[in-house]
Design an enzyme around this catalytic site. Structure first.
Site, short mmCIF file in Angstrom:
data_model
loop_
_atom_site.label_atom_id
_atom_site.label_comp_id
_atom_site.label_asym_id
_atom_site.label_seq_id
_atom_site.Cartn_x
_atom_site.Cartn_y
_atom_site.Cartn_z
CE1 TYR A 163 -1.20 -12.13 -1.88
CE2 TYR A 163 0.85 -10.95 -1.73
CZ TYR A 163 0.15 -12.12 -1.69
OH TYR A 163 0.81 -13.25 -1.45
CE LYS A 244 -0.96 -14.08 1.29
NZ LYS A 244 -1.30 -15.49 1.60
#
Ligand code: NAD
Length: 378
Positions: A163, A244
């Site tokens: 992420y 993200k």
């Protein structure tokens, strides 16, 4: 004020809607008139296996008199999900890219497959599903898109390097006093010389949206390394989320490219109790952090009257806010040298209460130009 915000005659596709947040979005939009494609692969929290969890949500909607159909494809094949909307309901008006799972590992332990899986589902999955919906939105000159980022994307979160990307340069012991007078102590990590971020000790004690408004007192500051964080828990602290954060970049550009076709894209940063977060949220917050409290914000982002485009919108437990970049006051010197940069780093990096918040490359360039012109005139 106008009456209830409704979605009569509209069709919404919601990915990963077999449980957690997506289920609440599906129930709310269906209750307000939308026909919903409830997509879910039915995988475990770490992305393994398949099941037909979407069926339960479809049944819940139908039991309340709503219209819904299940789809079990992975978002990696987003065109099939969008096709379900066209086949069953003849159109698509709303796309909520929500599907996701966690594969938390510290960077040292991360396998290429962990990195690839997260990117294939969160970032590439949102891309291919949105690309399949886009021609329909353009043809009808109407579309609403929500992309789902996370605090791990905005601030980083240790153990979520797939992420994210992590360089910890300092550890601060801090005391936080909340608005209601409670106080607690914990670690904050300074990432890449930047903003101190709350570690899990503090996140556990405070609602994310509460500590933003809280007073943080610095008790002690030490140089830090990533291993200081690693010594704790794998899901412990501060990194920047690549997948993200990538969704924020995608959302900002889609917002610009969709503008003249009435296609509005926004990026959601939710926080809620779900199987992904149940071990992270303190018990006293779990009830308030139910996913149902995020859904009203998402409904506005999906609505005809959506007031924002390209916004990064946080929603958690009934709290909502937007994020923007902030530039520090900075330095400007037409005879800059590496030594001057190093010497003046604190000034360069200092947060300025009156700091500008450029939100486009053009605004950033205008700021730079003004600052350099001022420097040339000195
Ligand atoms: P959840 O696990 O309850 O829901 C995610 C759903 O996505 C699951 O039902 C899962 O089966 C489905 N899914 C996973 N891979 C899929 C794929 N390839 N294709 C289709 N469906 C797939 O978790 P949640 O907390 O409701 O999370 C929803 C979204 O919100 C995720 O993108 C997550 O990263 C994001 N998010 C959640 C929080 C939070 O606090 N819960 C915080 C930040 C971001």
């Amino acid at each position: 004020m106008e009456g209830e915000l409704r979605f009569d005659g509209q069709v919404a596709v919601i990915t990963g809607a077999g449980g957690g947040l997506g289920r609440e979005y599906a129930l709310l939009l269906a209750a307000r008139g939308a026909a919903v494609v409830v997509n879910d692969l039915g995988s475990s929290a770490d992305g393994q296996g398949r099941s037909k969890t979407a069926d339960r949500v479809v049944q819940e909607i139908k039991d309340k008199g709503g219209r819904a159909v299940a789809n079990y494809d992975s978002v990696e094949e987003g065109h099939k999900i969008v096709q379900t909307a066209i086949d069953e309901f003849g159109r698509i008006d709303i796309l909520i890219n929500n599907a996701g799972f966690l594969r938390d590992r510290s960077f040292a332990k991360m396998e290429e497959n962990d990195w690839d899986m997260i990117h294939r589902v969160h970032l590439r999955g949102a891309f291919v599903t949105t690309r399949a919906a886009w021609p329909h939105f353009r043809r009808q000159e109407y579309g609403r898109i929500v992309l789902t980022s996370s605090a791990a994307g905005l601030f980083g979160n240790f153990g979520q390097t797939n992420y994210s990307q992590l360089v910890v340069t300092g550890v601060i012991t801090a005391s936080v006093e909340t608005e209601d007078g409670r106080s607690c102590q914990g670690r904050l990590y300074v990432v890449d010389g930047g903003t101190p971020l709350l570690g899990r000790d503090l996140q556990k004690s405070l609602c994310i949206s509460t500590w933003h408004g809280s007073t943080v007192y610095e008790v002690d500051r030490q140089p830090g390394r990533s291993s200081d964080v690693e010594a704790g828990n794998d899901q412990d602290s501060a990194t920047q989320s690549a997948a993200k954060m990538g969704l924020i970049g995608l959302g900002k550009t889609l917002a610009l490219e969709g503008e003249r076709h009435n296609i509005i894209t926004n990026v959601l940063v939710p926080a809620a109790l779900s199987r992904l977060t149940e071990s992270l949220l303190p018990p006293e917050l779990q009830r308030q952090m139910a996913p149902v409290h995020v859904a009203p914000v998402v409904a506005v982002l999906c609505h005809r009257r959506c007031p924002a485009a390209g916004a990064v919108v946080e929603a958690a437990g009934g709290a909502a806010a937007t994020y923007r970049w902030q530039r520090s006051a900075g330095i400007a010197d037409l005879e800059l040298t590496p030594e001057k940069v190093l010497d003046q780093w604190e000034v360069l990096d200092a947060a300025d209460p009156a700091a500008e918040s450029p939100d486009t490359p053009a605004a950033q360039m205008a700021l730079l130009s003004r600052q350099l012109t001022d420097a040339a005139e000195r």
